[in-house]
Design a protein around this motif. Structure first.
Motif, PDB file in Angstrom:
ATOM      1  N   PRO A   9       0.824  -1.213   0.000  1.00  0.00           N
ATOM      2  CA  PRO A   9       0.000   0.000   0.000  1.00  0.00           C
ATOM      3  C   PRO A   9       0.861   1.266   0.000  1.00  0.00           C
ATOM      4  N   VAL A  10       0.453   2.225  -0.810  1.00  0.00           N
ATOM      5  CA  VAL A  10       1.192   3.483  -0.936  1.00  0.00           C
ATOM      6  C   VAL A  10       0.609   4.497   0.051  1.00  0.00           C
ATOM      7  N   PRO A  11       1.447   5.090   0.899  1.00  0.00           N
ATOM      8  CA  PRO A  11       0.918   6.073   1.843  1.00  0.00           C
ATOM      9  C   PRO A  11       0.404   7.310   1.128  1.00  0.00           C
ATOM     10  N   PRO A  12      -0.476   8.073   1.773  1.00  0.00           N
ATOM     11  CA  PRO A  12      -0.962   9.309   1.146  1.00  0.00           C
ATOM     12  C   PRO A  12       0.204  10.231   0.812  1.00  0.00           C
ATOM     13  N   PRO A  13       0.163  10.862  -0.337  1.00  0.00           N
ATOM     14  CA  PRO A  13       1.269  11.738  -0.716  1.00  0.00           C
ATOM     15  C   PRO A  13       1.296  13.006   0.120  1.00  0.00           C
ATOM     16  N   PRO A  14       2.457  13.641   0.226  1.00  0.00           N
ATOM     17  CA  PRO A  14       2.578  14.862   1.029  1.00  0.00           C
ATOM     18  C   PRO A  14       1.635  15.947   0.541  1.00  0.00           C
ATOM     19  N   GLY A  15       0.914  16.526   1.482  1.00  0.00           N
ATOM     20  CA  GLY A  15       0.001  17.604   1.143  1.00  0.00           C
ATOM     21  C   GLY A  15      -1.194  17.168   0.327  1.00  0.00           C
ATOM     22  N   GLY A  16      -1.371  15.857   0.152  1.00  0.00           N
ATOM     23  CA  GLY A  16      -2.474  15.362  -0.634  1.00  0.00           C
ATOM     24  C   GLY A  16      -2.297  15.512  -2.129  1.00  0.00           C
ATOM     25  N   LEU A  17      -1.131  15.991  -2.568  1.00  0.00           N
ATOM     26  CA  LEU A  17      -0.904  16.234  -3.990  1.00  0.00           C
ATOM     27  C   LEU A  17      -0.720  14.907  -4.719  1.00  0.00           C
ATOM     28  N   PRO A  18      -1.388  14.719  -5.862  1.00  0.00           N
ATOM     29  CA  PRO A  18      -1.376  13.403  -6.519  1.00  0.00           C
ATOM     30  C   PRO A  18      -0.074  13.053  -7.212  1.00  0.00           C
ATOM     31  N   VAL A  19       0.772  14.037  -7.478  1.00  0.00           N
ATOM     32  CA  VAL A  19       2.083  13.773  -8.056  1.00  0.00           C
ATOM     33  C   VAL A  19       3.126  14.509  -7.222  1.00  0.00           C
ATOM     34  N   HIS A  20       4.362  14.072  -7.333  1.00  0.00           N
ATOM     35  CA  HIS A  20       5.432  14.670  -6.542  1.00  0.00           C
ATOM     36  C   HIS A  20       6.549  15.177  -7.432  1.00  0.00           C
ATOM     37  N   GLY A  21       7.110  14.273  -8.252  1.00  0.00           N
ATOM     38  CA  GLY A  21       8.212  14.652  -9.131  1.00  0.00           C
ATOM     39  C   GLY A  21       7.911  14.317 -10.575  1.00  0.00           C
ATOM     40  N   VAL A  22       8.717  14.868 -11.472  1.00  0.00           N
ATOM     41  CA  VAL A  22       8.540  14.626 -12.895  1.00  0.00           C
ATOM     42  C   VAL A  22       9.913  14.557 -13.555  1.00  0.00           C
ATOM     43  N   LEU A  23      10.026  13.662 -14.531  1.00  0.00           N
ATOM     44  CA  LEU A  23      11.268  13.516 -15.288  1.00  0.00           C
ATOM     45  C   LEU A  23      11.077  14.097 -16.686  1.00  0.00           C
ATOM     46  N   HIS A  24      11.967  15.003 -17.052  1.00  0.00           N
ATOM     47  CA  HIS A  24      12.044  15.472 -18.439  1.00  0.00           C
ATOM     48  C   HIS A  24      13.326  14.909 -19.031  1.00  0.00           C
ATOM     49  N   ALA A  25      13.174  14.189 -20.123  1.00  0.00           N
ATOM     50  CA  ALA A  25      14.292  13.505 -20.764  1.00  0.00           C
ATOM     51  C   ALA A  25      14.322  13.875 -22.242  1.00  0.00           C
ATOM     52  N   THR A  26      15.468  13.655 -22.854  1.00  0.00           N
ATOM     53  CA  THR A  26      15.656  14.023 -24.257  1.00  0.00           C
ATOM     54  C   THR A  26      15.841  12.765 -25.088  1.00  0.00           C
ATOM     55  N   SER A  27      14.986  12.599 -26.092  1.00  0.00           N
ATOM     56  CA  SER A  27      15.086  11.434 -26.954  1.00  0.00           C
ATOM     57  C   SER A  27      16.153  11.657 -28.029  1.00  0.00           C
ATOM     58  N   GLU A  28      16.575  10.582 -28.638  1.00  0.00           N
ATOM     59  CA  GLU A  28      17.580  10.673 -29.697  1.00  0.00           C
ATOM     60  C   GLU A  28      17.034  11.466 -30.882  1.00  0.00           C
ATOM     61  N   GLY A  29      17.777  12.453 -31.323  1.00  0.00           N
ATOM     62  CA  GLY A  29      17.379  13.242 -32.472  1.00  0.00           C
ATOM     63  C   GLY A  29      16.367  14.329 -32.184  1.00  0.00           C
ATOM     64  N   ALA A  30      16.083  14.598 -30.909  1.00  0.00           N
ATOM     65  CA  ALA A  30      15.093  15.617 -30.554  1.00  0.00           C
ATOM     66  C   ALA A  30      15.565  17.004 -30.964  1.00  0.00           C
ATOM     67  N   GLY A  31      14.622  17.835 -31.409  1.00  0.00           N
ATOM     68  CA  GLY A  31      14.960  19.197 -31.799  1.00  0.00           C
ATOM     69  C   GLY A  31      15.137  20.128 -30.628  1.00  0.00           C
ATOM     70  N   ARG A  32      14.537  19.790 -29.487  1.00  0.00           N
ATOM     71  CA  ARG A  32      14.664  20.581 -28.270  1.00  0.00           C
ATOM     72  C   ARG A  32      14.943  19.639 -27.109  1.00  0.00           C
ATOM     73  N   PRO A  33      15.698  20.094 -26.107  1.00  0.00           N
ATOM     74  CA  PRO A  33      15.936  19.237 -24.942  1.00  0.00           C
ATOM     75  C   PRO A  33      14.658  19.027 -24.150  1.00  0.00           C
ATOM     76  N   GLY A  34      14.574  17.864 -23.509  1.00  0.00           N
ATOM     77  CA  GLY A  34      13.424  17.569 -22.662  1.00  0.00           C
ATOM     78  C   GLY A  34      12.154  17.335 -23.437  1.00  0.00           C
ATOM     79  N   ASP A  35      12.233  16.634 -24.562  1.00  0.00           N
ATOM     80  CA  ASP A  35      11.046  16.432 -25.393  1.00  0.00           C
ATOM     81  C   ASP A  35      10.143  15.319 -24.872  1.00  0.00           C
ATOM     82  N   LEU A  36      10.593  14.595 -23.835  1.00  0.00           N
ATOM     83  CA  LEU A  36       9.769  13.561 -23.211  1.00  0.00           C
ATOM     84  C   LEU A  36       9.494  13.940 -21.758  1.00  0.00           C
ATOM     85  N   GLU A  37       8.259  13.726 -21.336  1.00  0.00           N
ATOM     86  CA  GLU A  37       7.903  13.967 -19.940  1.00  0.00           C
ATOM     87  C   GLU A  37       7.342  12.688 -19.345  1.00  0.00           C
ATOM     88  N   LEU A  38       7.887  12.278 -18.202  1.00  0.00           N
ATOM     89  CA  LEU A  38       7.404  11.100 -17.491  1.00  0.00           C
ATOM     90  C   LEU A  38       6.969  11.525 -16.101  1.00  0.00           C
TER      91      LEU A  38
END
Length: 524
Positions: free
Chosen positions: A303-332
């Motif tokens: 079981p996952v404990p309730p997140p801090p402050g009740g917020l449904p997300v905490h962190g996010v990853l921005h990554a760059t795919s091969e051949g991307a025209g701009r950095p961080g073209d993927l968001e996870l």
């Protein structure tokens, strides 16, 4: 006799509240029109719009939701929530507040819009925010109307995602609103005192009673009134209001729809719909961009404990795919709460299922918004045309495979239930039906494309329906002062004007556009 105002702003949404408030501060007599309900104070909003842990308003049928329909790809449609209330979509969405990047904004400038470069708008970003974590540092603000803060405290699953990202070689990005390389970091939210603060709370509530600002809810604009090539007012469900200037801030759908209903758009299509042509502007609705999104599901091992402050997300990853025209073209974006709980629609089968949202942030594919009919009460046709380009399909595959790699990383795998994440994330359907994300699908481009298509949805970040550009750009609808081509006294100020959607969520940039629009209108 019609009323007379200095400025009529149509749409009290994410950008419109900022436009109207700042114009009133500058001494203009402003009428702000909103089709949805007007709530004067933060406490007047329904509980589900104040609670950052609730997304019940995105469910079809909610009074604050326009509940549009869009064709994502041929044969696949989706319901698209858009705010129909003061505060607009900032009152519905999760509350994340990440600026567009330097690459995004300098890209706008390189396309002939030098007033919108990163350095040109950075003071606007600073002015609009009150950042609880970085407000005292360069590049941030500490006394603006919009509160910004990151989730408080640690969380075991969020910490494991951060460690997994580092394990795969992605840098830490502690401040998503700084000018640093993309990586994993906490999401900044517009949450203060347990309240999700929308732009009506931030900009309108403090100015209630201001002599220069009048807000009217429950009034739907039907068209801009144009006389001898000049916008002189707005025809609404409550009658005609006249003004020296008209600003459309009805969102990327609403503003373009109003332009078309007013006879501003591609002449041949307007005539086909029975709308008299006021100005032949081919670019209206013709070059839209957004963030296609899929969710990679997984089940936690415990079981996952309730997140801090009740917020449904905490962190996010921005990554760059091969051949991307701009950095961080993927968001996870890992979700720490099942969607069913957030929307109040949890069933027995998905009560504990979590997901990583995989978004393509810099796609090459373009969509279109067009009229179905000249009837202003009918929704426009939305064709997103996601993943039309092979490069977009390739990048989306890379994003899904990166999500699977995160779930298999040493730091995260022990927290994922056996068989509860890729590979072998069986959901009870054959691989050939593209409902299972297992090793056979992950390793096969064609199968993975089918899996993505079967689960494709939208991040609801539509942009570019009335994009800005120089005179030499035949597809531009507004110039960089946001003035509509072919009609004097008419501007657009919302994500419609983005030359291309930002590679981060659009909320912060939408507020910036509203602030910048008022600044440009009152300069000199």
């Amino acid at each position: 006799m019609a009323e007379e105002w200095d400025v009529v702003v149509v749409g009290a949404g994410t950008a419109g509240c900022a436009v109207a408030a700042r114009l009133a501060d500058a001494g203009r007599r402003v009428l702000l029109l909103e089709a949805g309900a007007d709530h004067r104070e933060p406490g007047d909003f329904p509980a589900e719009l104040r609670d950052p842990a609730s997304m019940r308003a995105v469910v079809p049928g909610h009074a604050a939701n326009w509940d549009l329909e869009a064709e994502l790809v041929p044969g696949r449609t989706a319901r698209v929530p858009r705010g129909r209330v003061v505060g607009g979509s900032s009152a519905l969405y999760a509350g994340s507040f990440i600026r567009g990047t330097r690459a995004d904004l300098d890209g706008w400038a390189a396309a002939g819009n030098d007033l919108w470069s990163y350095d040109a708008v950075l003071p606007v970003f600073c002015r609009l925010e009150s950042d609880a974590d970085f407000g005292g540092r360069p590049g941030h603000g500490s006394d603006g109307p919009v509160p910004v803060a990151r989730p408080p405290g640690p969380h075991p699953l969020a910490d494991a995602f951060a460690a997994a990202a580092a394990e795969l070689g992605h840098p830490a990005e502690p401040d998503k609103n700084a000018d640093g390389p993309p990586g994993y970091g906490p999401v900044p939210f517009t949450v203060s005192g347990g309240i999700r603060v929308n732009t009506a709370m931030a900009y309108l509530s403090p100015r209630r009673g201001h002599a220069g600002l009048t807000v009217r809810g429950g009034v739907r604009a039907q068209r801009v009134v144009v006389e001898s090539g000049r916008a002189v007012g707005v025809a609404t469900t409550a009658g005609v209001v006249r003004a020296a200037e008209v600003v459309l801030s009805a969102g990327a759908v609403g503003s373009a729809h109003l332009l078309l209903l007013s006879g501003v758009g591609p002449a041949d299509r307007l005539r086909s719909a029975g709308v008299p042509v006021v100005a032949d502007v081919p670019g209206v609705g013709a070059d839209t961009s957004d963030h296609p999104l899929v969710y990679v599901p997984f089940r936690p091992a415990r079981p996952v404990p309730p997140p801090p402050g009740g917020l449904p997300v905490h962190g996010v990853l921005h990554a760059t795919s091969e051949g991307a025209g701009r950095p961080g073209d993927l968001e996870l974006l890992p979700w720490l709460v099942p969607f069913g709980r957030l929307t109040g629609s949890a069933g027995a089968t998905d009560a504990d299922e979590l997901a990583i949202g995989v978004g393509l942030q810099c796609g090459d594919s373009r969509g279109r918004l067009s009229l179905r009919t000249a009837d202003p009460s009918r929704q426009p046709r939305l064709e997103y045309r996601y993943l039309t380009e092979e490069a977009d399909r390739r990048r989306m595959r890379a994003g899904v495979r990166l999500a699977a790699a995160l779930l298999r990383a040493d730091a995260l795998a022990p927290l994922v239930a056996p068989g509860g994440g890729p590979p072998a994330a069986g959901l009870g359907a054959p691989v050939r039906d593209a409902a299972v994300l297992d090793a056979a699908v992950l390793d096969d481009d064609a199968e993975l494309d089918r899996w993505v298509r079967s689960r494709l949805t939208t991040a609801v970040h539509l942009a570019g329906t009335a994009r800005m550009g120089p005179d030499a750009d035949p597809g531009a609808v507004v110039d960089q002062w946001l003035r509509v081509r072919g009609v004097t006294g008419l501007r657009v100020a919302d994500t419609s004007v983005m030359p291309q959607v930002t590679s981060r969520g659009t909320a912060a940039s939408a507020v910036m556009i509203g602030e910048r629009a008022a600044e440009l209108m009152t300069a000199g």
